[in-house]
Motif scaffolding. Structure first.
Motif: not given
Length: 390
Positions: A169, A171, A173-176
């Motif tokens: 993967d 891209y 999901e961003r780690n918020e």
């Protein structure tokens, strides 16, 4: 871990913890994160002497770095571009020599590395390094890396020393809610314990303990626990079977390192669990073998898709990869994406892919006139031991 354990530990067959690895992801995929984490952890542990430069400018620079400290990690960005440069037939001599030295260093971790002899010994004395532990972590985007392998690096075994990791993967999901920037104290303490080695074990005196590159060193032999010897024997037998079944292909270079890399990774796992009294267990062997199989399978699969021996094959593979990436694609869209081909080349490649049963053609009814679709046939991913190499 392999770097910091360097020259302190060895397997019963005298393999060391030097490992070469490559991480591949698209631009913006977060490739630099691991390198930053490594640097922060090593600096926090006060072990920055184990870090080598982040660019390998010449073979002389590489050897000088290891003379200063014989166990070093070289974290190289844009590793694909570096490979294209050093593997090119037109590479400058000082660049081409880097690859030659890395190849020799990999197999010299258990013995003195003896460099080249030059006529002017005063200006260029011979380099001798006792049991060097050079580790590499290179990161790259896919294109330059696969292009670099078209010069024969797969067949000659030079790339077989590397564990190749390709992200599933590019891209995620961003780690918020990112973790704290400071390395955990337990990790820092563990790194320091590995650098000290096994308490009470003599490495050969104060000079050896100080990690002098000129001092012979007696590494601690990490024993095999119950069941580990049998597990390792199974891996060696499997490696032999794979070599026999893939005779005559470049896959033999990869499978030739299968058992070796498994033993190294299993030992590193044991050291990371208990640096004071490490014992390699059967589950370490199982884990390491699965990881090495994954890396070999990745390299075989992607090389089959992307690495070509000539321009014609490269164009076929490029078109096939466009279709594979889309799953199915209309003829009009495929023509737009293959403008790098002449009309004649395009039609010949389309026909060859269909005739070779790599792609199917079908007609899809629409409101006006039917649309031709190209659909990639499902191909099982190559895995170590099950799929034949190209």
């Amino acid at each position: 871990m392999g770097t910091i354990a360097g020259r302190r530990y060895r397997t019963p067959t005298d393999l060391r913890s030097n490992v070469y690895a490559i991480g591949i992801a698209d631009s913006g995929g977060g490739k630099d994160h691991a390198r930053r984490c490594v640097k922060r952890a090593i600096y926090a542990a006060g072990l920055d002497r184990y870090l080598g430069g982040e660019d390998l400018a010449s073979s002389a620079g590489l050897l000088t770095s290891l003379q200063r400290h014989p166990a070093r990690l070289f974290q190289v960005d844009e590793f694909g571009q570096f490979l294209k440069l050093v593997l090119s037939q037109r590479a400058p001599a000082h660049k081409a020599a880097i690859w030659s030295e890395l190849t020799k260093l990999y197999t010299s971790a258990a013995e003195p590395y003896i460099g080249a002899e030059y006529a002017d010994q005063k200006a260029r004395p011979r380099v001798t390094i006792e049991q060097p532990c050079a580790c590499i972590w290179g990161v790259t985007v896919p294109g330059p890396f696969w292009a670099a392998l078209e010069g024969g690096a797969l067949a000659d075994g030079s790339i077989a020393r590397f564990l190749v990791f390709l992200t599933d993967d590019d891209y995620p999901e961003r780690n918020e809610v990112p973790a704290p920037m400071d390395p955990p104290p337990a990790l820092v303490s563990a790194l320091q314990a590995i650098a000290r080695g096994v308490p009470g074990h003599s490495h050969g005196g104060n000079i050896a303990d100080a990690m002098e590159s000129s001092a012979p060193i007696h590494a601690y032999t990490v024993p095999l626990g119950p069941g580990a010897e049998a597990a390792m024997a199974r891996v060696r037998r499997e490696a032999t079977d794979l070599l026999r079944s893939h005779r005559g292909t470049y896959a033999t270079a990869l499978f030739g390192r299968y058992a070796e890399n498994t033993a190294k990774l299993a030992m590193i796992a044991a050291i990371s669990r208990d640096p004071a009294r490490p014992v390699t267990e059967a589950e370490d062997i199982t884990w390491a073998a699965a990881l090495v199989e994954h890396c070999i399978g990745t390299l075989l699969r992607e090389a089959d898709r992307r690495v070509a021996d000539n321009d014609t094959e490269a164009k076929h593979k490029r078109v096939l990869e466009i279709i594979r990436s889309a799953g199915e694609i209309s003829r009009n869209a495929l023509v737009r994406k293959t403008q790098f081909l002449s009309k004649r080349e395009r039609e010949e490649i389309f026909d060859a892919l269909v005739e070779g049963e790599l792609v199917t053609r079908s007609m899809k009814p629409t409101g006006t006139k039917p649309t031709m679709l190209f659909i990639a046939r499902g191909a099982p991913e190559a895995t170590a031991g099950k799929e034949a190499a190209p």
